[in-house]
Design an enzyme around this catalytic site. Structure first.
Site, PDB file in Angstrom:
ATOM      1  N   HIS A   1       0.907  -1.257   0.261  1.00 40.44           N
ATOM      2  CA  HIS A   1      -0.111  -0.114   0.044  1.00 40.44           C
ATOM      3  C   HIS A   1       0.847   1.187   0.015  1.00 40.44           C
ATOM      4  O   HIS A   1       0.357   2.205   0.356  1.00 40.44           O
ATOM      5  CB  HIS A   1      -1.124   0.157   1.340  1.00 40.44           C
ATOM      6  CG  HIS A   1      -1.787  -1.121   1.435  1.00 40.44           C
ATOM      7  ND1 HIS A   1      -3.031  -1.416   0.933  1.00 40.44           N
ATOM      8  CD2 HIS A   1      -1.451  -2.483   1.956  1.00 40.44           C
ATOM      9  CE1 HIS A   1      -3.303  -2.597   1.087  1.00 40.44           C
ATOM     10  NE2 HIS A   1      -2.527  -3.119   1.808  1.00 40.44           N
TER      11      HIS A   1
ATOM     12  N   SER B   1      16.981  20.511 -15.736  1.00 43.56           N
ATOM     13  CA  SER B   1      15.926  21.469 -15.967  1.00 43.56           C
ATOM     14  C   SER B   1      16.473  22.647 -16.520  1.00 43.56           C
ATOM     15  O   SER B   1      17.212  23.146 -16.127  1.00 43.56           O
ATOM     16  CB  SER B   1      14.727  21.657 -14.820  1.00 43.56           C
ATOM     17  OG  SER B   1      14.128  22.588 -15.047  1.00 43.56           O
TER      18      SER B   1
ATOM     19  N   LYS C   1      17.846  20.580 -10.282  1.00 49.86           N
ATOM     20  CA  LYS C   1      17.112  19.352 -10.973  1.00 49.86           C
ATOM     21  C   LYS C   1      18.021  18.278 -11.505  1.00 49.86           C
ATOM     22  O   LYS C   1      19.041  18.474 -12.264  1.00 49.86           O
ATOM     23  CB  LYS C   1      15.998  19.596 -11.918  1.00 49.86           C
ATOM     24  CG  LYS C   1      14.942  20.162 -11.315  1.00 49.86           C
ATOM     25  CD  LYS C   1      14.038  19.589 -10.168  1.00 49.86           C
ATOM     26  CE  LYS C   1      13.603  18.353 -10.537  1.00 49.86           C
ATOM     27  NZ  LYS C   1      12.248  18.279 -11.456  1.00 49.86           N
TER      28      LYS C   1
ATOM     29  N   GLU D   1      11.544   7.304 -16.901  1.00 48.11           N
ATOM     30  CA  GLU D   1      10.230   7.390 -17.131  1.00 48.11           C
ATOM     31  C   GLU D   1      10.129   7.146 -18.418  1.00 48.11           C
ATOM     32  O   GLU D   1       8.827   6.341 -18.816  1.00 48.11           O
ATOM     33  CB  GLU D   1      10.137   9.294 -16.889  1.00 48.11           C
ATOM     34  CG  GLU D   1      10.201   9.625 -15.780  1.00 48.11           C
ATOM     35  CD  GLU D   1      10.172  10.941 -15.621  1.00 48.11           C
ATOM     36  OE1 GLU D   1      11.280  11.845 -16.090  1.00 48.11           O
ATOM     37  OE2 GLU D   1       9.175  11.746 -15.334  1.00 48.11           O
TER      38      GLU D   1
END
Ligand code: ARG
Length: 403
Positions: free
Chosen positions: A157, A279, A285, A292
């Site tokens: 969970h 970024s 970043k 991804e």
């Protein structure tokens, strides 16, 4: 180029021809070596059944060899006006070698030619995919050897649940890939049937030697029913994609885990700078786009799977041109899968655990179930032991480190 089927001066409207071939020529371009292979086997068979003389076969083989070498030099290129690779091949043979070029199409159709080329192509891609799976398993095994003993929390969970380890986590991917390998192998086995000789989808009234061509092309057997040869195109392609989806699901899970585990909040792992991006606005970043984009691939192939199943259903038996539109979904999916396997390999080589921080994450409450089970070993029933331990878990203890 005059079409193979053109019988008089009437020509196909340019707009119609563009509509029918746009995009497909680029895909056929990649399949040419497999159409050449199929043509070589077919020509040899025609000689065996005395449709071609030995001399004619030699000329055809020379011509097909020539096409192969031009192809390798990037000089056998399909362009607008060529209907497909099959037509271009025959046209080249006739223009350069005369009469004999006009004989190669005896007993075959572009319908069984495209099936043969696609099948040879798919088998060769699946072989490469299986090789890449094996390679990835090997890398995962060395990752496990190097870092497997490091503990890390297991989650249910999305909450900390039980003690786990990098070893246990990595092993799960090895086991998954072993099953994915079996799926790839299985589908390779199913599609390993030669459709050559099924012609337009109803066979031909001359005695072709289909066993001979199947053997020459390395197929395990002849796909006997000519109608099924055509009807299996969508089914086989969907079956291949379903195996690829299984594999990409494994990669998707690995990528999802790494994305979470490399956040500053988790910091279980650290990716090297050569695989992270920055970024344009936020100087701090360090993004793991690679994971991804690995995570996204199963969705692309799933979309392609839906296209193939959809395109091949509701058609009547036999060849239907609709199936041409499924070629892109098949070929793109195989490409995506090969790339994903190679990139997952790179990801693993460039990502290392934060050993010290991982030690800190092994907090006391992770051992609650173990403590309850220890009481069971001493004679308690599980439910009472569970209650005892649960009540004793003080709030402050919940995130305390295990001493
Ligand atoms: N481009 C076609 C395909 O991919 C090849 C077979 C075409 N056959 C025909 N009779 N037009 O399906």
């Amino acid at each position: 180029m005059k079409k193979l089927w053109q019988k008089n001066k009437n020509r196909l409207m340019v707009e119609v021809e563009a509509f029918e071939t746009k995009g497909d020529l680029l895909l056929d371009q990649k399949l040419i070596p497999f159409d050449i292979q199929g043509s070589i086997a077919h020509a040899k068979m025609l000689k065996k059944i005395h449709v071609l003389t030995a001399q004619e076969l030699q000329i055809l083989l020379k011509g097909l060899e020539k096409i192969n070498s031009l192809y390798k030099q990037n000089k056998f290129l399909l362009s607008f006006g060529d209907e497909d690779m099959h037509s271009k091949l025959e046209d080249f043979l006739t223009k350069n070698y005369g009469e004999v070029g006009k004989k190669i199409h005896t007993g075959r159709s572009r319908n069984d030619q495209v099936l043969t080329a696609l099948r040879l192509y798919s088998i060769s891609e699946l072989k490469e995919i299986k090789f890449l799976i094996k390679k990835l398993i090997k890398t995962l095994k060395s990752y496990k050897k190097e870092f497997g003993s490091i503990s890390m929390p297991g989650y249910t969970h999305m909450q900390k649940a039980m003690p786990s380890s990098i070893g246990l986590w990595i092993e799960n991917f090895i086991a998954a890939l072993e099953d994915d390998f079996k799926n790839a192998n299985n589908v390779q086995d199913i599609i390993n049937q030669s459709p050559l000789g099924s012609a337009a989808g109803y066979g031909v009234p001359i005695n072709l030697n289909k066993e001979f061509t199947a053997r020459l092309l390395g197929f395990k057997k002849v796909q006997e029913n000519p109608i099924y040869c055509q009807n299996s195109r969508g089914k086989f392609d969907a079956n291949i994609l379903s195996a690829l989806i299984q594999l990409l699901l494994t990669i998707n899970k690995l990528a999802s885990d790494f994305l979470l585990f490399t956040t500053t909040e988790f910091s279980f792992f650290q990716a090297s700078e050569d695989i992270t991006t920055g970024s344009s606005i936020m100087p701090q970043k360090k993004n793991l786009d690679i994971a991804e984009l690995l995570r996204s691939k199963v969705h692309l192939v799933l979309g392609n799977y839906v296209q193939i199943v959809s395109l091949s259903s509701n058609l009547i038996s036999g060849y239907n041109r609709d199936l041409q539109d499924s070629k892109k979904s098949l070929m793109e999916s195989l490409e995506i899968t090969k790339d994903s396997l190679k990139i997952t390999q790179l990801l693993l080589l460039s990502i290392k655990p934060n050993k010290e921080h991982l030690k800190e994450t092994i907090t006391k409450e992770l051992f609650a179930a173990e403590k309850a089970l220890n009481l069971v070993l001493k004679g308690d029933n599980f439910r009472d032991a569970y209650q005892k331990i649960g009540k004793n878990l003080k709030g402050s203890e919940k995130n305390e480190k295990e001493k």
